[in-house]
Design a protein around this motif. Structure first.
Motif, PDB file in Angstrom:
ATOM      1  N   ILE A  55       0.852  -1.194   0.000  1.00  0.00           N
ATOM      2  CA  ILE A  55       0.000   0.000   0.000  1.00  0.00           C
ATOM      3  C   ILE A  55       0.889   1.246   0.000  1.00  0.00           C
ATOM      4  N   HIS A  56       1.974   1.188   0.761  1.00  0.00           N
ATOM      5  CA  HIS A  56       2.927   2.301   0.778  1.00  0.00           C
ATOM      6  C   HIS A  56       3.549   2.508  -0.604  1.00  0.00           C
ATOM      7  N   ARG A  57       3.925   1.424  -1.251  1.00  0.00           N
ATOM      8  CA  ARG A  57       4.587   1.499  -2.553  1.00  0.00           C
ATOM      9  C   ARG A  57       3.664   2.035  -3.640  1.00  0.00           C
ATOM     10  N   SER A  58       2.346   1.826  -3.444  1.00  0.00           N
ATOM     11  CA  SER A  58       1.394   2.222  -4.471  1.00  0.00           C
ATOM     12  C   SER A  58       0.138   2.808  -3.817  1.00  0.00           C
ATOM     13  N   PRO A  59       0.246   4.036  -3.288  1.00  0.00           N
ATOM     14  CA  PRO A  59      -0.903   4.638  -2.609  1.00  0.00           C
ATOM     15  C   PRO A  59      -2.119   4.689  -3.543  1.00  0.00           C
ATOM     16  N   GLY A  60      -3.266   4.306  -3.016  1.00  0.00           N
ATOM     17  CA  GLY A  60      -4.492   4.293  -3.807  1.00  0.00           C
ATOM     18  C   GLY A  60      -4.710   2.987  -4.537  1.00  0.00           C
ATOM     19  N   THR A  61      -3.808   2.026  -4.322  1.00  0.00           N
ATOM     20  CA  THR A  61      -3.981   0.729  -4.959  1.00  0.00           C
ATOM     21  C   THR A  61      -5.337   0.155  -4.577  1.00  0.00           C
ATOM     22  N   THR A  62      -5.882  -0.653  -5.447  1.00  0.00           N
ATOM     23  CA  THR A  62      -7.181  -1.260  -5.157  1.00  0.00           C
ATOM     24  C   THR A  62      -6.988  -2.565  -4.398  1.00  0.00           C
ATOM     25  N   VAL A  63      -8.052  -2.999  -3.769  1.00  0.00           N
ATOM     26  CA  VAL A  63      -8.022  -4.283  -3.071  1.00  0.00           C
ATOM     27  C   VAL A  63      -7.716  -5.391  -4.075  1.00  0.00           C
ATOM     28  N   ASN A  64      -8.313  -5.333  -5.267  1.00  0.00           N
ATOM     29  CA  ASN A  64      -8.062  -6.371  -6.273  1.00  0.00           C
ATOM     30  C   ASN A  64      -6.609  -6.401  -6.716  1.00  0.00           C
ATOM     31  N   ASN A  65      -5.991  -5.236  -6.868  1.00  0.00           N
ATOM     32  CA  ASN A  65      -4.571  -5.200  -7.236  1.00  0.00           C
ATOM     33  C   ASN A  65      -3.723  -5.797  -6.125  1.00  0.00           C
ATOM     34  N   LEU A  66      -4.056  -5.474  -4.887  1.00  0.00           N
ATOM     35  CA  LEU A  66      -3.315  -6.023  -3.749  1.00  0.00           C
ATOM     36  C   LEU A  66      -3.483  -7.542  -3.677  1.00  0.00           C
ATOM     37  N   LEU A  67      -4.676  -8.025  -3.986  1.00  0.00           N
ATOM     38  CA  LEU A  67      -4.908  -9.475  -4.032  1.00  0.00           C
ATOM     39  C   LEU A  67      -3.988 -10.135  -5.059  1.00  0.00           C
ATOM     40  N   ALA A  68      -3.871  -9.516  -6.228  1.00  0.00           N
ATOM     41  CA  ALA A  68      -3.022 -10.074  -7.287  1.00  0.00           C
ATOM     42  C   ALA A  68      -1.555 -10.084  -6.878  1.00  0.00           C
ATOM     43  N   ILE A  69      -1.108  -9.028  -6.234  1.00  0.00           N
ATOM     44  CA  ILE A  69       0.302  -8.938  -5.820  1.00  0.00           C
ATOM     45  C   ILE A  69       0.614  -9.935  -4.711  1.00  0.00           C
ATOM     46  N   LEU A  70      -0.259 -10.013  -3.712  1.00  0.00           N
ATOM     47  CA  LEU A  70       0.021 -10.848  -2.543  1.00  0.00           C
ATOM     48  C   LEU A  70      -0.300 -12.322  -2.766  1.00  0.00           C
ATOM     49  N   GLY A  71      -1.207 -12.609  -3.687  1.00  0.00           N
ATOM     50  CA  GLY A  71      -1.546 -14.003  -3.963  1.00  0.00           C
ATOM     51  C   GLY A  71      -2.226 -14.689  -2.790  1.00  0.00           C
ATOM     52  N   VAL A  72      -3.079 -13.952  -2.088  1.00  0.00           N
ATOM     53  CA  VAL A  72      -3.815 -14.534  -0.954  1.00  0.00           C
ATOM     54  C   VAL A  72      -5.295 -14.542  -1.293  1.00  0.00           C
ATOM     55  N   THR A  73      -6.078 -15.197  -0.469  1.00  0.00           N
ATOM     56  CA  THR A  73      -7.511 -15.218  -0.703  1.00  0.00           C
ATOM     57  C   THR A  73      -8.118 -13.878  -0.306  1.00  0.00           C
ATOM     58  N   LYS A  74      -9.252 -13.592  -0.887  1.00  0.00           N
ATOM     59  CA  LYS A  74      -9.962 -12.350  -0.563  1.00  0.00           C
ATOM     60  C   LYS A  74     -10.321 -12.321   0.919  1.00  0.00           C
ATOM     61  N   ARG A 102     -12.411  -0.334  -3.800  1.00  0.00           N
ATOM     62  CA  ARG A 102     -11.886   0.333  -2.610  1.00  0.00           C
ATOM     63  C   ARG A 102     -10.418   0.632  -2.856  1.00  0.00           C
ATOM     64  N   HIS A 103     -10.045   1.880  -2.637  1.00  0.00           N
ATOM     65  CA  HIS A 103      -8.662   2.314  -2.810  1.00  0.00           C
ATOM     66  C   HIS A 103      -8.035   2.458  -1.428  1.00  0.00           C
ATOM     67  N   LEU A 104      -6.806   1.983  -1.308  1.00  0.00           N
ATOM     68  CA  LEU A 104      -6.146   1.890  -0.009  1.00  0.00           C
ATOM     69  C   LEU A 104      -4.991   2.879   0.105  1.00  0.00           C
ATOM     70  N   TYR A 105      -4.950   3.545   1.259  1.00  0.00           N
ATOM     71  CA  TYR A 105      -3.902   4.519   1.559  1.00  0.00           C
ATOM     72  C   TYR A 105      -3.446   4.298   2.994  1.00  0.00           C
ATOM     73  N   LEU A 106      -2.160   4.517   3.246  1.00  0.00           N
ATOM     74  CA  LEU A 106      -1.686   4.492   4.619  1.00  0.00           C
ATOM     75  C   LEU A 106      -2.031   5.818   5.278  1.00  0.00           C
ATOM     76  N   THR A 107      -2.397   5.737   6.534  1.00  0.00           N
ATOM     77  CA  THR A 107      -2.599   6.947   7.331  1.00  0.00           C
ATOM     78  C   THR A 107      -1.229   7.404   7.839  1.00  0.00           C
ATOM     79  N   GLU A 108      -1.204   8.478   8.581  1.00  0.00           N
ATOM     80  CA  GLU A 108       0.053   8.937   9.177  1.00  0.00           C
ATOM     81  C   GLU A 108       0.664   7.839  10.057  1.00  0.00           C
ATOM     82  N   ARG A 109      -0.186   7.205  10.864  1.00  0.00           N
ATOM     83  CA  ARG A 109       0.295   6.109  11.720  1.00  0.00           C
ATOM     84  C   ARG A 109       0.781   4.928  10.887  1.00  0.00           C
ATOM     85  N   GLY A 110       0.093   4.656   9.791  1.00  0.00           N
ATOM     86  CA  GLY A 110       0.514   3.579   8.894  1.00  0.00           C
ATOM     87  C   GLY A 110       1.851   3.874   8.254  1.00  0.00           C
ATOM     88  N   ASP A 111       2.028   5.127   7.840  1.00  0.00           N
ATOM     89  CA  ASP A 111       3.319   5.538   7.263  1.00  0.00           C
ATOM     90  C   ASP A 111       4.447   5.386   8.279  1.00  0.00           C
TER      91      ASP A 111
END
Length: 164
Positions: A55-74, A102-111
């Motif tokens: 999420i940090h590497r690609s702010p605003g990434t979608t849940v589906n894109n993250l699923l493809a990258i991580l290769g985990v179940t929904k 859904r687009h994902l972003y880190l918050t300040e605490r996440g960063d």
């Protein structure tokens, strides 16, 4: 890669390959040890770390894109994301064009957490790379890329382009 160089590698014995596999296991154990300690204090695991990293590497990434990258179940990813959102580390926003996304972003605490986890891993890698030298570093990266499945290599290539 030069042809003569690759010919020499064709003669690795099973024992040499077994030692390389063991080295990879032990290196991964060392590579994850520092972040694991930090994550354990928060009752998080490596899945949380991977989600935060990408999420940090690609702010605003979608849940589906993250699923493809991580290769985990929904279901698995949703469990991780739910925790990160509830704990105030990730912000999940409805898509502007497609409200189902859904687009994902880190918050300040996440960063801040991402920085702490990455700093620990960068320090370990920097020290190892410094000890091994530039030729070994280039070879290491090349070997890692050749171990990736083609689809993951494409994800990696896209991430590398973003670094420029």
């Amino acid at each position: 890669m030069a042809q003569g160089h690759s010919d020499n590698l064709l003669f690795l014995t099973d024992e040499q390959l077994r030692r390389a596999i063991e080295a990879m296991f032990f290196a991964y154990r060392g590579f994850t040890a520092d972040p694991d300690r930090i994550l354990a204090e928060m009752n998080y695991g490596r899945a949380h770390h991977r989600a935060i990293h990408f999420i940090h590497r690609s702010p605003g990434t979608t849940v589906n894109n993250l699923l493809a990258i991580l290769g985990v179940t929904k279901q698995s990813l949703n469990r991780v994301l739910r925790t990160l959102v509830e704990d105030g580390l990730v912000d999940s926003r409805v898509g502007q064009r497609d409200r189902r996304e859904r687009h994902l972003y880190l918050t300040e605490r996440g960063d801040a957490l991402e920085r702490e986890l990455s700093d620990a891993q960068r320090a370990r890698m920097r020290a190892a790379f410094r000890e091994a030298g530039p030729t070994a570093v280039a070879g290491f990266r090349e070997v890692l890329e050749h171990m990736m499945d083609p689809e993951l290599r494409r994800h990696f290539a896209v991430a590398k382009e973003g670094d420029r």
